[in-house]
Design a protein around this motif. Structure first.
Motif, mmCIF file in Angstrom:
data_model
loop_
_atom_site.group_PDB
_atom_site.id
_atom_site.type_symbol
_atom_site.label_atom_id
_atom_site.label_comp_id
_atom_site.label_asym_id
_atom_site.label_seq_id
_atom_site.Cartn_x
_atom_site.Cartn_y
_atom_site.Cartn_z
ATOM 1 N N PHE A 140 27.211 23.333 2.751
ATOM 2 C CA PHE A 140 28.235 24.351 2.550
ATOM 3 C C PHE A 140 29.047 24.556 3.819
ATOM 4 C CE2 PHE A 140 25.517 26.698 -0.837
ATOM 5 C CZ PHE A 140 25.822 25.703 -1.748
ATOM 6 N N GLU A 142 32.079 27.190 3.962
ATOM 7 C CA GLU A 142 32.967 28.107 3.244
ATOM 8 C C GLU A 142 34.448 27.879 3.580
ATOM 9 O OE1 GLU A 142 33.580 32.972 2.916
ATOM 10 O OE2 GLU A 142 31.848 32.152 3.965
ATOM 11 N N PRO A 143 35.332 27.707 2.593
ATOM 12 C CA PRO A 143 35.100 27.835 1.142
ATOM 13 C C PRO A 143 34.774 26.508 0.447
ATOM 14 C CG PRO A 143 37.436 27.630 1.542
ATOM 15 C CD PRO A 143 36.769 27.562 2.895
ATOM 16 N N ASP A 144 34.546 25.451 1.253
ATOM 17 C CA ASP A 144 34.350 24.116 0.684
ATOM 18 C C ASP A 144 32.890 23.693 0.761
ATOM 19 O OD1 ASP A 144 37.142 23.888 0.301
ATOM 20 O OD2 ASP A 144 37.389 23.232 2.381
ATOM 21 N N THR A 165 36.527 21.407 -2.816
ATOM 22 C CA THR A 165 36.505 22.844 -3.080
ATOM 23 C C THR A 165 35.921 23.066 -4.471
ATOM 24 O OG1 THR A 165 38.481 23.185 -1.730
ATOM 25 C CG2 THR A 165 37.879 24.944 -3.253
ATOM 26 N N ALA A 167 34.777 25.157 -7.912
ATOM 27 C CA ALA A 167 35.239 26.268 -8.740
ATOM 28 C C ALA A 167 34.616 26.109 -10.113
ATOM 29 C CB ALA A 167 36.762 26.284 -8.831
ATOM 30 N N LYS A 225 32.109 30.387 -6.078
ATOM 31 C CA LYS A 225 32.678 30.300 -4.733
ATOM 32 C C LYS A 225 31.548 30.166 -3.724
ATOM 33 C CE LYS A 225 32.805 35.287 -3.802
ATOM 34 N NZ LYS A 225 33.662 36.441 -3.430
ATOM 35 N N ILE A 226 31.894 29.651 -2.551
ATOM 36 C CA ILE A 226 30.918 29.521 -1.468
ATOM 37 C C ILE A 226 31.034 30.743 -0.576
ATOM 38 C CG2 ILE A 226 30.131 28.123 0.464
ATOM 39 C CD1 ILE A 226 29.835 26.836 -2.313
ATOM 40 N N ASP A 227 29.889 31.395 -0.351
ATOM 41 C CA ASP A 227 29.830 32.590 0.486
ATOM 42 C C ASP A 227 28.762 32.367 1.545
ATOM 43 O OD1 ASP A 227 30.027 35.114 1.566
ATOM 44 O OD2 ASP A 227 28.932 36.110 -0.049
ATOM 45 N N ALA A 231 26.017 29.652 -2.738
ATOM 46 C CA ALA A 231 27.038 29.521 -3.773
ATOM 47 C C ALA A 231 26.860 30.708 -4.711
ATOM 48 C CB ALA A 231 26.874 28.211 -4.530
#
Length: 254
Positions: A140, A142-144, A165, A167, A225-227, A231
């Motif tokens: 990870f 973020e955001p990819d 990315t 989604a 989304k990646i946080d 995820a």
């Protein structure tokens, strides 16, 4: 003491008696509400664990909203919040936070439910590895995310690292390319296709991955989304999942 004096005393006492009765009823109502709040989470937890076939020792925090006693008498909770640090849903393990609306206490479907599931890189790798993409590891950023793996050219393995990315789209996982390295060299889409042809074409195009077979059929992924190190997957829950065993089983990918 004459009759008129007695009647006057009774009239004086009556408001106080009424007040005491009201206070007693209010105290009983408060006590009943407190007891309900103390007991209900355990009852609701048992119902959820039984109907979703979760382990008996499953850690599950339960919190109900509003004044509970009328809801319990009516047999349906307005809103129930469920959270756990670790639960296995389908083949995926992560933390979960779900809000259910219209929760029946005597059997029946939920009115509605939705929430989020958080998974780490290892669990996300399982999601992607189940597809046809040559991915061995996910990292990870973020955001990819960066997916690493290899593909074969004339029998020779070629290492690849693709940044995409993630989604959610129509219940599927959507990976949109951002950049890629093949054999240690950073290449654009045209160069990748020119050098490696169809074997590496997937790196230059958005990829859709069905994950329905890894989640209960009653769950639909609506966002992703990646946080940081996790995820975050938004889910919509079919209210019939608590009564329909078919919705509790993993779905299928067509």
């Amino acid at each position: 003491m004459n009759r008129e004096s007695l009647n006057q005393k009774r009239r004086v006492r009556w408001p106080w008696i009424l007040l005491v009765i009201i206070l007693l009823l209010a105290a009983l109502a408060v006590a009943a509400e407190l007891v309900t709040r103390a007991v209900l989470p355990g009852i609701a937890r048992g119902i959820v664990i039984e109907q979703l076939a979760l382990p008996a020792d499953q850690q599950l925090d339960v919190e109900a909203s509003g004044v509970l006693l009328p809801q319990v008498i009516g047999g349906r909770l307005d809103e129930l919040h469920l959270s756990t640090d670790s639960v296995t849903i389908g083949g995926i393990t992560g933390s979960a936070d779900v809000t259910a609306i219209g929760v029946p206490l005597r059997g029946g479907d939920l009115t509605d439910a939705s929430g989020t599931v958080r998974i780490d890189q290892e669990q996300f790798t399982h999601l992607v590895a189940a597809s046809d993409l040559p991915v061995d590891e996910i990292r990870f950023s973020e955001p990819d995310i960066t997916a690493s793996g290899s593909f074969s050219i004339f029998g020779v393995p070629v290492p690849i690292s693709a940044t995409v990315t993630p989604a959610a789209d129509a219940g599927e996982l959507l990976l949109t390319p951002v950049g890629a390295q093949i054999g240690g060299a950073t290449l654009n889409a045209a160069e990748i296709v020119d050098r490696f042809g169809k074997a590496a074409a997937w790196i230059t195009e958005p990829q859709r991955i069905c994950i329905a077979d890894q989640l209960p059929a009653g769950l639909t992924m609506t966002g992703l989304k990646i946080d940081g190190p996790e995820a975050v997957i938004d889910i919509d829950v079919d209210g019939a999942i608590v009564t329909d065993p078919a919705l509790q089983q993993n779905g299928v990918c067509s």
